[in-house]
Design a protein around this motif. Structure first.
Motif, short mmCIF file in Angstrom:
data_model
loop_
_atom_site.label_atom_id
_atom_site.label_comp_id
_atom_site.label_asym_id
_atom_site.label_seq_id
_atom_site.Cartn_x
_atom_site.Cartn_y
_atom_site.Cartn_z
N ILE A 5 15.51 -9.05 6.15
CA ILE A 5 15.69 -7.61 6.37
C ILE A 5 15.54 -6.85 5.06
O ILE A 5 14.92 -5.79 4.99
N ARG A 6 16.09 -7.41 3.99
CA ARG A 6 15.97 -6.78 2.68
C ARG A 6 14.50 -6.67 2.25
O ARG A 6 14.07 -5.65 1.72
N GLU A 7 13.75 -7.74 2.50
CA GLU A 7 12.31 -7.72 2.18
C GLU A 7 11.60 -6.64 2.99
O GLU A 7 10.75 -5.91 2.46
N ALA A 8 11.93 -6.56 4.27
CA ALA A 8 11.27 -5.58 5.15
C ALA A 8 11.60 -4.16 4.69
O ALA A 8 10.73 -3.29 4.64
N ALA A 9 12.86 -3.93 4.32
CA ALA A 9 13.26 -2.60 3.85
C ALA A 9 12.48 -2.23 2.59
O ALA A 9 12.01 -1.11 2.44
N GLY A 10 12.33 -3.21 1.71
CA GLY A 10 11.58 -2.96 0.48
C GLY A 10 10.13 -2.61 0.77
O GLY A 10 9.55 -1.71 0.15
N GLU A 11 9.57 -3.31 1.74
CA GLU A 11 8.17 -3.06 2.12
C GLU A 11 8.01 -1.65 2.71
O GLU A 11 7.03 -0.95 2.42
N ILE A 12 8.98 -1.26 3.53
CA ILE A 12 8.94 0.09 4.13
C ILE A 12 9.06 1.15 3.03
O ILE A 12 8.33 2.15 3.02
N ALA A 13 9.99 0.91 2.10
CA ALA A 13 10.20 1.89 1.01
C ALA A 13 8.95 1.99 0.13
O ALA A 13 8.68 3.02 -0.48
N LYS A 14 8.19 0.90 0.08
CA LYS A 14 6.95 0.91 -0.69
C LYS A 14 5.85 1.66 0.07
O LYS A 14 5.01 2.34 -0.54
N ALA A 15 5.85 1.52 1.39
CA ALA A 15 4.76 2.12 2.20
C ALA A 15 4.93 3.62 2.38
O ALA A 15 3.95 4.36 2.38
N LEU A 16 6.17 4.08 2.52
CA LEU A 16 6.37 5.50 2.87
C LEU A 16 5.77 6.49 1.87
O LEU A 16 5.15 7.48 2.27
N PRO A 17 5.89 6.24 0.55
CA PRO A 17 5.30 7.20 -0.39
C PRO A 17 3.76 7.27 -0.30
O PRO A 17 3.16 8.22 -0.78
N LEU A 18 3.16 6.24 0.34
CA LEU A 18 1.69 6.24 0.48
C LEU A 18 1.23 7.33 1.43
O LEU A 18 0.05 7.71 1.44
N LEU A 19 2.15 7.85 2.26
CA LEU A 19 1.78 8.90 3.20
C LEU A 19 1.38 10.19 2.49
O LEU A 19 0.68 11.03 3.03
N ARG A 20 1.85 10.33 1.26
CA ARG A 20 1.69 11.59 0.55
C ARG A 20 0.23 11.96 0.26
O ARG A 20 -0.14 13.12 0.28
N ARG A 21 -0.59 10.94 -0.04
CA ARG A 21 -1.99 11.22 -0.38
C ARG A 21 -2.91 10.60 0.66
O ARG A 21 -2.88 9.40 0.89
N ARG A 22 -3.80 11.45 1.16
CA ARG A 22 -4.72 10.98 2.17
C ARG A 22 -5.50 9.73 1.71
O ARG A 22 -5.74 8.81 2.49
N LYS A 23 -5.85 9.69 0.44
CA LYS A 23 -6.66 8.57 -0.04
C LYS A 23 -5.85 7.26 -0.11
O LYS A 23 -6.42 6.18 -0.19
N ASP A 24 -4.51 7.37 -0.09
CA ASP A 24 -3.68 6.17 -0.12
C ASP A 24 -3.34 5.65 1.28
O ASP A 24 -2.78 4.56 1.42
N LEU A 25 -3.66 6.46 2.30
CA LEU A 25 -3.18 6.14 3.65
C LEU A 25 -3.55 4.72 4.11
O LEU A 25 -2.71 4.03 4.69
N THR A 26 -4.79 4.32 3.83
CA THR A 26 -5.19 3.00 4.34
C THR A 26 -4.45 1.85 3.64
O THR A 26 -4.46 0.73 4.13
N LYS A 27 -3.81 2.17 2.51
CA LYS A 27 -3.03 1.12 1.84
C LYS A 27 -1.81 0.69 2.67
O LYS A 27 -1.22 -0.36 2.40
N VAL A 28 -1.40 1.52 3.63
CA VAL A 28 -0.25 1.10 4.44
C VAL A 28 -0.58 -0.12 5.30
O VAL A 28 0.33 -0.84 5.71
N PHE A 29 -1.88 -0.38 5.55
CA PHE A 29 -2.21 -1.52 6.40
C PHE A 29 -1.67 -2.83 5.83
O PHE A 29 -1.25 -3.71 6.57
N ALA A 30 -1.70 -2.96 4.51
CA ALA A 30 -1.17 -4.19 3.89
C ALA A 30 0.32 -4.34 4.19
O ALA A 30 0.80 -5.45 4.49
N SER A 31 1.05 -3.23 4.13
CA SER A 31 2.48 -3.29 4.45
C SER A 31 2.70 -3.63 5.92
O SER A 31 3.66 -4.32 6.27
#
Lengths: 208, 208, 208
Positions: free
Chosen positions: B118-144
């Motif tokens: 669960i801790r790992e998953a939370a960390g992954e989510i916290a890493k993915a959410l800031p990617l929403l900010r820039r359109r060019k980063d959006l596809t990086k969420v796929f790795a998460s």
């Protein structure tokens, strides 16, 4: 004018009002079952009948969606709202039905408290649904959403207490298993009532 | 330009970043509870407080949606994302709360393993959410999304082992019932983390 | 023409047809497991393998969504449909897996009845999915939706009977806990099959 008196649109609002009123009836029947623990089979049968009446309304809404070119809100929102209202009735029915299937001999105080919360939530939903009819009333649903959220938290608190007590009060694990399931159904009914609030909130956000 | 520095839009990203950070805190608190099994009541209270802090962020997002004319993504996606993040915190809380309600005397190894996932998953989510900010980063969420899917599978495997062992290790059915519920809550927390991944994937698909 | 033979669109329909056929295979494997209770480990392994094959199809659909500019239906509907089909397979697998984990010694009649209903539902889904290919066939999915609803009700009835009997037939609470979980997974598989029906209904409503 999008929310004017187009007869077909009116029919949607009538059906949602019916669904809300039916929810109040099924919640009343649950309260009656738990407060006046007699004629169990007949009372559970009444809840089953009301749940089916709710199903029929859900299907009428779906059928109306099929044949309507113009709908008062997004088709998907109408569909989800109908299904979520149905879910509330389903879990009330599941709770009553479990009491019957498991041959429960008498209700617990906690189950009576949960039924009272479900009745409050049903009343709140029945109050909110007619607000969909007029665009200028839409934002009034937010107050019901807050209240449904509060009721869900209250049900959550009661069911947690109930579960804790269950293990302290008895060593009869069959009894524990049965009541855990009943409490769970009742708690989920209030969760689904909160889901109704979320759908209503979404509709208001998009259309107000 | 849709994702430019419009202050209101910025506020959405800030709130999602907060929600992600809060999830890491609540997961840390769960790990601490299970790894250092002392002051149970205070630690469960901390988790309850963090869950409420998460609720507050969810409500801030909903309130911001109410008053925003322009939103960075579809209103519904923002709403679902907020509620799904909330669900992860809710189930972490439900697990900790069940340990308290059921007066668990000591954690199992499997529960410690699940908390780590669960801790790992939370960390992954916290890493993915800031990617929403820039359109060019959006596809990086796929790795998460792939990683959150892997973690859900891992949690599933652990909880299945845990359940099998439970019936082999003891005849105490009250103990079995209690731990099944705790494992279930922990496993659902990772399911909801995967749901977060699905919403993120949907947002990226529509906006990248 | 929106549903013409654009190769990429064709690929979506092929993948959904594959997902439907895979569901029939996994349901067949469940029926075989319960009707011919031998080589349990190998049969549960086959179901696990089929569930993973289904996962792979779901991921192929998601990947195709990522790279397609034109999709035959709304991206979200395609994504939800893929995930809901996956859910049916997941719960079939969960039921079989629980039988293995809990070292069930022989199947119950009710579990055999539930497997038969799941097999019927899988067949209905496999019949409905190819209807998505032609716009003029879309409304034909409504008949499958009605049938999937009926099957869900049937599964519900069987699992309620099964639960009632469980408490009357035995005092062995470990046995009760195990079978309740297995019945629950099987019943949820049919719930998810009904969810598939709801998504199909939504797609037909929007596109017919």
């Amino acid at each position: 004018m999008r929310l004017s008196f187009i007869p077909q649109e009116d029919k949607f609002f009538e059906l949602f009002t019916q669904a809300g009123n039916n929810l109040v009836k099924i919640a009343d029947a649950l309260v009656d079952l738990l407060e006046n623990w007699t004629n169990i089979e007949a009372k559970v049968q009444l809840i089953t009948d009301l749940e089916r009446a709710g199903d029929a309304v859900t299907h009428e809404i779906a059928a109306l969606l099929h044949k309507s070119f113009v709908t008062p809100f997004d088709r998907e929102d109408i569909s989800i709202l109908a299904h979520t209202l149905d879910d509330v009735a389903d879990f009330v029915h599941a709770a009553a039905d479990a009491m019957f299937i498991y041959r429960i001999t008498r209700p617990t105080e906690r189950s009576q408290e949960l039924a009272a919360v479900i009745r409050e939530a049903a009343g709140e939903i029945a109050k909110a649904l007619p607000l969909l009819r007029r665009r200028k009333d839409l934002t009034k649903v937010f107050a019901s959403c807050v209240e449904l959220n509060r009721l869900e938290n209250k049900a959550d608190r009661i069911s947690r207490q109930a579960l804790g007590e269950l293990f302290e009060d008895t060593k009869d694990t069959a009894y524990i298993i049965k009541w855990r399931e009943i409490y769970e159904h009742m708690e989920i009914a209030t969760d689904r009532a909160e889901d109704v609030a979320n759908v209503l909130e979404g509709i208001a956000l998009k259309n107000a």
